[in-house]
Every structure is written in C-alpha cells, then in structure tokens.
Design a protein around this motif. Structure first.
Motif, short mmCIF file in Angstrom:
data_model
loop_
_atom_site.label_atom_id
_atom_site.label_comp_id
_atom_site.label_asym_id
_atom_site.label_seq_id
_atom_site.Cartn_x
_atom_site.Cartn_y
_atom_site.Cartn_z
N GLU A 1 0.82 -1.25 -0.06
CA GLU A 1 0.09 0.14 0.03
C GLU A 1 0.85 1.28 0.03
OE1 GLU A 1 -0.47 -2.63 2.20
OE2 GLU A 1 -2.54 -3.33 1.12
N LEU A 2 2.03 1.35 0.88
CA LEU A 2 2.85 2.45 1.07
C LEU A 2 3.56 2.43 -0.45
CD1 LEU A 2 4.41 1.84 4.42
CD2 LEU A 2 2.76 3.55 3.69
N TYR A 3 4.01 1.56 -1.45
CA TYR A 3 4.69 1.56 -2.47
C TYR A 3 3.67 2.06 -3.38
CZ TYR A 3 6.99 -0.27 -6.50
OH TYR A 3 7.57 -0.35 -7.80
N GLN A 4 2.42 1.63 -3.41
CA GLN A 4 1.38 2.20 -4.44
C GLN A 4 1.26 3.81 -4.42
OE1 GLN A 4 0.08 1.00 -7.22
NE2 GLN A 4 1.40 -0.92 -6.73
N LYS A 5 0.96 4.14 -2.99
CA LYS A 5 0.65 5.52 -2.70
C LYS A 5 1.83 6.37 -3.25
CE LYS A 5 -0.18 8.65 1.14
NZ LYS A 5 -0.23 8.99 2.60
N ALA A 6 3.22 5.75 -2.95
CA ALA A 6 4.39 6.63 -3.19
C ALA A 6 4.62 6.66 -4.94
CB ALA A 6 5.67 6.03 -2.81
N ILE A 7 4.38 5.57 -5.38
CA ILE A 7 4.60 5.56 -6.90
C ILE A 7 3.67 6.31 -7.51
CG2 ILE A 7 3.46 3.27 -7.52
CD1 ILE A 7 6.33 2.75 -9.05
N ARG A 8 2.58 6.24 -7.14
CA ARG A 8 1.17 6.85 -8.01
C ARG A 8 1.74 8.59 -7.76
NH1 ARG A 8 -2.19 3.26 -5.46
NH2 ARG A 8 -2.77 4.95 -3.75
N PHE A 9 2.29 9.00 -6.26
CA PHE A 9 2.51 10.41 -6.36
C PHE A 9 3.75 10.72 -7.26
CE2 PHE A 9 5.20 13.68 -4.11
CZ PHE A 9 4.15 14.65 -3.97
N ALA A 10 4.82 9.92 -7.12
CA ALA A 10 6.11 9.96 -7.98
C ALA A 10 5.53 10.25 -9.22
CB ALA A 10 7.04 8.93 -7.57
N GLY A 11 4.92 9.02 -9.83
CA GLY A 11 4.45 9.20 -11.30
C GLY A 11 3.71 10.38 -11.82
N ALA A 12 2.88 11.00 -10.97
CA ALA A 12 2.05 12.12 -11.19
C ALA A 12 3.19 13.25 -11.27
CB ALA A 12 0.95 12.46 -10.18
N LYS A 13 4.22 13.44 -10.44
CA LYS A 13 5.13 14.34 -10.15
C LYS A 13 6.13 14.59 -11.41
CE LYS A 13 3.70 16.82 -6.76
NZ LYS A 13 3.30 18.35 -6.75
N HIS A 14 6.60 13.37 -11.77
CA HIS A 14 7.52 13.14 -12.68
C HIS A 14 7.04 12.85 -14.15
CE1 HIS A 14 11.17 13.10 -9.80
NE2 HIS A 14 10.31 12.17 -9.12
N ALA A 15 5.62 13.00 -14.40
CA ALA A 15 5.12 12.67 -15.48
C ALA A 15 5.58 13.11 -16.78
CB ALA A 15 3.59 12.99 -15.52
N LYS A 16 6.24 14.23 -16.85
CA LYS A 16 6.80 14.67 -18.04
C LYS A 16 8.25 14.74 -18.21
CE LYS A 16 2.92 17.90 -18.93
NZ LYS A 16 2.59 19.08 -18.49
N GLN A 17 8.92 13.96 -17.14
CA GLN A 17 10.25 13.81 -16.98
C GLN A 17 10.64 12.46 -17.57
OE1 GLN A 17 11.33 14.41 -12.80
NE2 GLN A 17 13.72 14.17 -13.60
N GLN A 18 11.90 12.52 -18.34
CA GLN A 18 12.79 11.46 -18.78
C GLN A 18 13.84 11.08 -18.05
OE1 GLN A 18 12.39 12.39 -23.01
NE2 GLN A 18 10.65 11.38 -23.14
N VAL A 19 14.19 9.96 -18.15
CA VAL A 19 15.56 9.55 -17.63
C VAL A 19 16.64 10.31 -18.49
CG1 VAL A 19 17.34 7.53 -17.41
CG2 VAL A 19 14.90 7.31 -16.73
N PRO A 20 17.51 11.07 -18.03
CA PRO A 20 18.71 11.77 -18.76
C PRO A 20 19.23 10.87 -20.01
CG PRO A 20 18.70 12.44 -16.67
CD PRO A 20 17.74 11.10 -16.76
N GLY A 21 19.02 11.43 -21.16
CA GLY A 21 19.89 10.79 -22.25
C GLY A 21 19.05 9.58 -23.09
N THR A 22 17.76 9.60 -22.57
CA THR A 22 16.97 8.49 -22.94
C THR A 22 15.60 9.07 -23.19
OG1 THR A 22 15.82 7.79 -20.93
CG2 THR A 22 18.16 6.84 -21.44
N LYS A 23 14.58 8.10 -23.77
CA LYS A 23 13.12 8.65 -23.86
C LYS A 23 12.47 7.82 -22.96
CE LYS A 23 13.80 9.51 -28.73
NZ LYS A 23 13.15 10.55 -29.26
N THR A 24 13.16 7.21 -21.83
CA THR A 24 12.31 6.39 -21.12
C THR A 24 11.68 7.27 -19.87
OG1 THR A 24 14.20 4.57 -21.09
CG2 THR A 24 12.58 4.53 -19.27
N ASN A 25 10.36 7.05 -19.64
CA ASN A 25 9.87 7.78 -18.29
C ASN A 25 10.52 7.91 -17.07
OD1 ASN A 25 7.70 7.98 -16.01
ND2 ASN A 25 6.60 8.83 -17.81
N TYR A 26 10.67 8.63 -16.47
CA TYR A 26 11.42 8.64 -15.16
C TYR A 26 10.92 7.78 -14.20
CZ TYR A 26 14.69 10.86 -12.12
OH TYR A 26 15.99 11.17 -11.08
#
Length: 174
Positions: A4-29
């Motif tokens: 449950e903690l994982y899901q809460k944190a990853i949903r938050f991180a996913g929303a916050k990093h939504a437009k960010q990519q891993v530097p040098g790639t096209k991979t979602n952050y």
C-alpha cells in the motif's frame, strides 16, 4: 503494508515526474525511481535488518523535491515527517556551489536513519548505467569518482548495496 505504501508513493511520484525522462533516453522517469526501489527491496531480501516500508517510500520519492514542484509541506502532509526529511537529505542544495552539493547531501544523509543512506547507494547503483552519449570522458570520470565518494562516505550502511556499488563502479564507462 509495504504494498500500500509502495502504491501510494509510486502514484505520487508518477504524477510528479510525468513529463520527465531518464536523462539521455526517452524512458519515463518512473523507471528510475522504481529501479531504485527494486534495489532497496533486493537488499532487504539479502539483509533484512532495516525498515523496508520507510526505505521504499524514500526510494520512490527521492527526486521529488529536487526535480519537481513538490515541496516539503506536501510530502509531510501526504507521507510523514521522517519520509519528507529523508527525501530532503537526499536532495542537493541548489543554493550551494555545484562542487559542494554532493558532500553537503552526504553529510546530511549521515545524520538520518540508515535507510536514507541505503537509498542513496541504490540511487547511484541505478544511475551507473551506460552514460548519455553527450557526456564527455571527463564527465563520465567525475561521475564515477563521485560514486566512489558516496561509497566511502556511506560505508557501513548496507553490505549488499555497497558490494553492488563497488561492482557497478568497476565496470562503469562509456
């Protein structure tokens, strides 16, 4: 509880990093933060002497203050003080000269429970992938040297992750 903690944190991180990519790639952050969490979970499977729930939340949220519009109050309200302050320790202080930021963060990390150090080790392990093509040899060597500094400064945090980081440093190159 961890799921449950994982899901809460990853949903938050996913929303916050939504437009960010891993530097040098096209991979979602989100791939980066989930890989850091995976390193932490694998470390716990090998060496279950730390608070996995706390460490997983830190892993998933570790870049939210540094790379998004998240602020401390938001982290405190949604998670808790220890998580927010742990994330803060993992965040480089942009007000310092660039060459002092890592040491400052490491000094702050060492004042927190060891789970914060575990996440820093896991983060650097994850970051020691193939460097972006646009990095110079000097940048690659500086990043490798910084990884060695992290290893020395956070020694004694987690044997498993320290061994993983040693191996990643040994093979890191363009």
């Amino acid at each position: 509880m961890t799921q449950e903690l994982y899901q809460k944190a990853i949903r938050f991180a996913g929303a916050k990093h939504a437009k960010q990519q891993v530097p040098g790639t096209k991979t979602n952050y989100l791939a980066h933060v989930s890989n850091v969490a995976m390193e932490v979970m694998l470390a716990h499977a090998q060496q279950p002497d730390f608070d996995l729930d706390f460490a997983v939340q830190l892993a998933l949220l570790h870049d939210t203050l540094e790379d998004t519009d998240t602020d401390m109050l938001e982290l405190i309200e949604l998670f808790d003080g220890p998580v927010a302050f742990g994330v803060s320790a993992l965040t480089k202080d942009e007000n310092l000269p660039k060459e002092k930021r890592m040491q400052d963060s490491l000094d702050r990390i060492k004042t927190f429970p060891r789970e914060v150090a575990l996440v820093k080790l896991a983060d650097r392990i994850t970051n020691l992938q193939q460097p972006p093509e646009f990095w110079t040899e000097e940048k690659v060597e500086a990043y490798k040297k910084e990884a060695s500094l992290i290893l020395v400064e956070l020694a004694g945090s987690c044997d498993y992750l320290e061994d993983r980081l040693i191996r990643k440093i040994e093979v890191y190159r363009r």
